[in-house]
Motif scaffolding. Structure first.
Motif, PDB file in Angstrom:
ATOM      1  N   THR A 107       0.829  -1.208   0.000  1.00 24.67           N
ATOM      2  CA  THR A 107       0.000   0.000   0.000  1.00 24.67           C
ATOM      3  C   THR A 107       0.862   1.256   0.000  1.00 24.67           C
ATOM      4  OG1 THR A 107      -1.788  -1.146   1.140  1.00 24.67           O
ATOM      5  CG2 THR A 107      -1.780   1.259   1.276  1.00 24.67           C
ATOM      6  N   MET A 108       1.875   1.287   0.872  1.00 29.21           N
ATOM      7  CA  MET A 108       2.756   2.455   0.913  1.00 29.21           C
ATOM      8  C   MET A 108       3.529   2.603  -0.390  1.00 29.21           C
ATOM      9  SD  MET A 108       4.370   3.067   4.685  1.00 29.21           S
ATOM     10  CE  MET A 108       4.946   1.412   4.984  1.00 29.21           C
ATOM     11  N   ALA A 109       4.022   1.492  -0.930  1.00 33.30           N
ATOM     12  CA  ALA A 109       4.784   1.547  -2.182  1.00 33.30           C
ATOM     13  C   ALA A 109       3.912   2.073  -3.317  1.00 33.30           C
ATOM     14  CB  ALA A 109       5.350   0.170  -2.526  1.00 33.30           C
ATOM     15  N   ASN A 110       2.649   1.665  -3.354  1.00 29.96           N
ATOM     16  CA  ASN A 110       1.742   2.173  -4.386  1.00 29.96           C
ATOM     17  C   ASN A 110       1.544   3.677  -4.244  1.00 29.96           C
ATOM     18  OD1 ASN A 110       1.420  -0.325  -5.586  1.00 29.96           O
ATOM     19  ND2 ASN A 110      -0.428  -0.826  -4.428  1.00 29.96           N
ATOM     20  N   GLY A 111       1.409   4.155  -3.013  1.00 35.35           N
ATOM     21  CA  GLY A 111       1.276   5.590  -2.782  1.00 35.35           C
ATOM     22  C   GLY A 111       2.534   6.350  -3.167  1.00 35.35           C
ATOM     23  N   LEU A 112       3.685   5.775  -2.862  1.00 37.37           N
ATOM     24  CA  LEU A 112       4.958   6.418  -3.216  1.00 37.37           C
ATOM     25  C   LEU A 112       5.175   6.391  -4.726  1.00 37.37           C
ATOM     26  CD1 LEU A 112       7.122   4.964  -0.316  1.00 37.37           C
ATOM     27  CD2 LEU A 112       6.336   7.328  -0.560  1.00 37.37           C
ATOM     28  N   ARG A 113       4.690   5.349  -5.359  1.00 37.51           N
ATOM     29  CA  ARG A 113       4.774   5.270  -6.821  1.00 37.51           C
ATOM     30  C   ARG A 113       3.891   6.342  -7.450  1.00 37.51           C
ATOM     31  NH1 ARG A 113       2.225   0.906 -10.463  1.00 37.51           N
ATOM     32  NH2 ARG A 113       3.226   1.331 -12.454  1.00 37.51           N
ATOM     33  N   ALA A 114       2.698   6.556  -6.894  1.00 35.08           N
ATOM     34  CA  ALA A 114       1.802   7.597  -7.406  1.00 35.08           C
ATOM     35  C   ALA A 114       2.432   8.984  -7.271  1.00 35.08           C
ATOM     36  CB  ALA A 114       0.463   7.542  -6.673  1.00 35.08           C
ATOM     37  N   ARG A 115       3.270   9.160  -6.269  1.00 39.28           N
ATOM     38  CA  ARG A 115       3.979  10.438  -6.067  1.00 39.28           C
ATOM     39  C   ARG A 115       5.278  10.502  -6.867  1.00 39.28           C
ATOM     40  NH1 ARG A 115       2.712  13.321  -1.053  1.00 39.28           N
ATOM     41  NH2 ARG A 115       1.018  12.244  -0.004  1.00 39.28           N
ATOM     42  N   GLU A 116       5.525   9.449  -7.642  1.00 42.71           N
ATOM     43  CA  GLU A 116       6.717   9.341  -8.481  1.00 42.71           C
ATOM     44  C   GLU A 116       8.014   9.351  -7.669  1.00 42.71           C
ATOM     45  OE1 GLU A 116       6.352  12.216 -11.634  1.00 42.71           O
ATOM     46  OE2 GLU A 116       4.658  11.141 -12.524  1.00 42.71           O
ATOM     47  N   LEU A 117       7.974   8.694  -6.510  1.00 39.79           N
ATOM     48  CA  LEU A 117       9.148   8.562  -5.657  1.00 39.79           C
ATOM     49  C   LEU A 117       9.768   7.170  -5.773  1.00 39.79           C
ATOM     50  CD1 LEU A 117       7.707  10.363  -2.512  1.00 39.79           C
ATOM     51  CD2 LEU A 117       9.319  11.294  -4.181  1.00 39.79           C
ATOM     52  N   VAL A 118       8.989   6.226  -6.292  1.00 32.89           N
ATOM     53  CA  VAL A 118       9.406   4.830  -6.398  1.00 32.89           C
ATOM     54  C   VAL A 118       9.029   4.314  -7.780  1.00 32.89           C
ATOM     55  CG1 VAL A 118       8.892   2.499  -5.529  1.00 32.89           C
ATOM     56  CG2 VAL A 118       9.154   4.367  -3.930  1.00 32.89           C
ATOM     57  N   THR A 119       9.901   3.475  -8.327  1.00 36.78           N
ATOM     58  CA  THR A 119       9.548   2.754  -9.551  1.00 36.78           C
ATOM     59  C   THR A 119       9.307   1.301  -9.199  1.00 36.78           C
ATOM     60  OG1 THR A 119      11.853   2.250 -10.099  1.00 36.78           O
ATOM     61  CG2 THR A 119      10.917   4.272 -11.039  1.00 36.78           C
ATOM     62  N   ARG A 120       8.475   0.715  -9.984  1.00 35.70           N
ATOM     63  CA  ARG A 120       8.103  -0.689  -9.788  1.00 35.70           C
ATOM     64  C   ARG A 120       8.346  -1.396 -11.110  1.00 35.70           C
ATOM     65  NH1 ARG A 120       2.222  -2.769  -7.687  1.00 35.70           N
ATOM     66  NH2 ARG A 120       2.396  -4.736  -8.740  1.00 35.70           N
ATOM     67  N   THR A 121       9.209  -2.394 -11.074  1.00 38.19           N
ATOM     68  CA  THR A 121       9.525  -3.134 -12.292  1.00 38.19           C
ATOM     69  C   THR A 121       9.354  -4.616 -12.044  1.00 38.19           C
ATOM     70  OG1 THR A 121      11.869  -3.275 -11.690  1.00 38.19           O
ATOM     71  CG2 THR A 121      11.211  -1.410 -13.072  1.00 38.19           C
ATOM     72  N   GLY A 122       9.327  -5.374 -13.134  1.00 39.01           N
ATOM     73  CA  GLY A 122       9.282  -6.823 -13.008  1.00 39.01           C
ATOM     74  C   GLY A 122      10.536  -7.302 -12.308  1.00 39.01           C
ATOM     75  N   GLY A 123      10.390  -8.294 -11.490  1.00 34.12           N
ATOM     76  CA  GLY A 123      11.512  -8.774 -10.685  1.00 34.12           C
ATOM     77  C   GLY A 123      12.347  -9.839 -11.355  1.00 34.12           C
ATOM     78  N   GLY A 124      12.556  -9.750 -12.645  1.00 34.26           N
ATOM     79  CA  GLY A 124      13.414 -10.724 -13.314  1.00 34.26           C
ATOM     80  C   GLY A 124      12.606 -11.656 -14.179  1.00 34.26           C
ATOM     81  N   GLU A 125      13.005 -12.920 -14.155  1.00 32.29           N
ATOM     82  CA  GLU A 125      12.368 -13.905 -15.035  1.00 32.29           C
ATOM     83  C   GLU A 125      10.913 -14.168 -14.650  1.00 32.29           C
ATOM     84  OE1 GLU A 125      14.765 -17.406 -15.373  1.00 32.29           O
ATOM     85  OE2 GLU A 125      16.584 -16.221 -15.705  1.00 32.29           O
ATOM     86  N   ASP A 126      10.596 -14.119 -13.389  1.00 34.04           N
ATOM     87  CA  ASP A 126       9.233 -14.351 -12.927  1.00 34.04           C
ATOM     88  C   ASP A 126       8.474 -13.027 -12.989  1.00 34.04           C
ATOM     89  OD1 ASP A 126       6.857 -14.940 -11.678  1.00 34.04           O
ATOM     90  OD2 ASP A 126       7.774 -15.868  -9.917  1.00 34.04           O
TER      91      ASP A 126
END
Length: 150
Positions: free
Chosen positions: A66-85
């Motif tokens: 939840t916090m990461a999603n909020g920080l992503r909305a504020r453009e403070l965090v990026t979220r990427t695929g974690g590799g092969e999975d």
């Protein structure tokens, strides 16, 4: 009160005092201390999965998400695929997230600098001399937390 109980109480009071002082030092900061601690955790562990950060910060995984999603909305965090999975997610700080962490750390350092400056020089010396022992204490506590449960 035992020495350990007294130390635990002082650490708890120090943590509360630092949180209050940080809020006071930067009242316009829209981020909570928990969000700032998560940003710091991501900065120390770039590319970490939310579950790993939850473990490190001793938070519920859904709270981190939840916090990461909020920080992503504020453009403070990026979220990427974690590799092969592709079902996994890796988190990293954006430049704005890195700046938020730097500012928070700078505020904390200034709070401590000002407060320590009010102490007697002998206490200042003792605090400085205790830094290696406090670092070892943190590591020992982390080891206790990270030990596998029987």
């Amino acid at each position: 009160m035992t020495g350990e109980a007294a130390l635990a109480e002082v650490i708890a009071r120090l943590r509360r005092a630092m949180r209050r002082a940080a809020r006071s030092a930067d009242p316009g900061n829209p981020l909570s201390v928990a969000q700032l601690e998560l940003l710091s955790g991501i900065g120390e562990n770039p590319g970490a999965r939310p579950s790993r950060l939850a473990h490190l910060l001793k938070l519920a995984p859904n709270s981190v998400t939840t916090m990461a999603n909020g920080l992503r909305a504020r453009e403070l965090v990026t979220r990427t695929g974690g590799g092969e999975d592709r079902r996994t997610v890796a988190l990293a700080l954006t430049p704005a997230g890195e700046e938020a962490v730097r500012q928070w750390q700078a505020h904390n350092a200034e709070i401590l600098r000002a407060a320590i400056g009010r102490l007697h020089p002998a206490w200042q010396h003792l605090l400085t001399a205790s830094l290696p022992a406090l670092g070892e204490l943190v590591a020992a506590i982390d080891d206790l937390v990270d030990e596998p449960e029987d």
